[in-house]
Design a protein around this motif. Structure first.
Motif, short mmCIF file in Angstrom:
data_model
loop_
_atom_site.label_atom_id
_atom_site.label_comp_id
_atom_site.label_asym_id
_atom_site.label_seq_id
_atom_site.Cartn_x
_atom_site.Cartn_y
_atom_site.Cartn_z
N GLU A 222 0.84 -1.19 0.00
CA GLU A 222 0.00 0.00 0.00
C GLU A 222 0.87 1.24 0.00
O GLU A 222 1.89 1.30 0.68
CB GLU A 222 -0.94 0.01 1.19
N LYS B 275 -3.53 3.02 -0.68
CA LYS B 275 -4.10 2.19 -1.74
C LYS B 275 -3.02 1.27 -2.28
O LYS B 275 -1.83 1.55 -2.16
CB LYS B 275 -4.63 3.06 -2.89
N CYS C 30 -3.44 6.94 -6.75
CA CYS C 30 -4.27 5.73 -6.83
C CYS C 30 -5.09 5.72 -8.11
O CYS C 30 -5.31 6.76 -8.74
CB CYS C 30 -5.16 5.61 -5.60
#
Length: 61
Positions: A6, A16, A28
């Motif tokens: 992430e 994300k 993202c």
């Protein structure tokens, strides 16, 4: 890069796992999609420009 890793999006600030890296920053998939579909007349467009500008500011700092 591992797809399960992430990263924090420079646009929405959320962690994300899928998106793109530009220089050393991450955007993202959701924000990338919203950016490319935002008309230049919309207020949100200027927000995106401001956030994207941070990529170059941080790189040249």
């Amino acid at each position: 890069m591992d797809e399960l890793t992430e990263n924090t999006c420079i646009i929405c600030g959320e962690p994300k796992s899928e998106g793109i890296h530009i220089v050393s920053e991450f955007i993202c998939d959701a924000c990338e999609s919203e950016m490319v579909h935002t008309d230049v007349q919309e207020d949100k467009y200027h927000f995106f420009i401001h956030r994207m500008r941070q990529i170059w500011v941080e790189k040249n700092a």
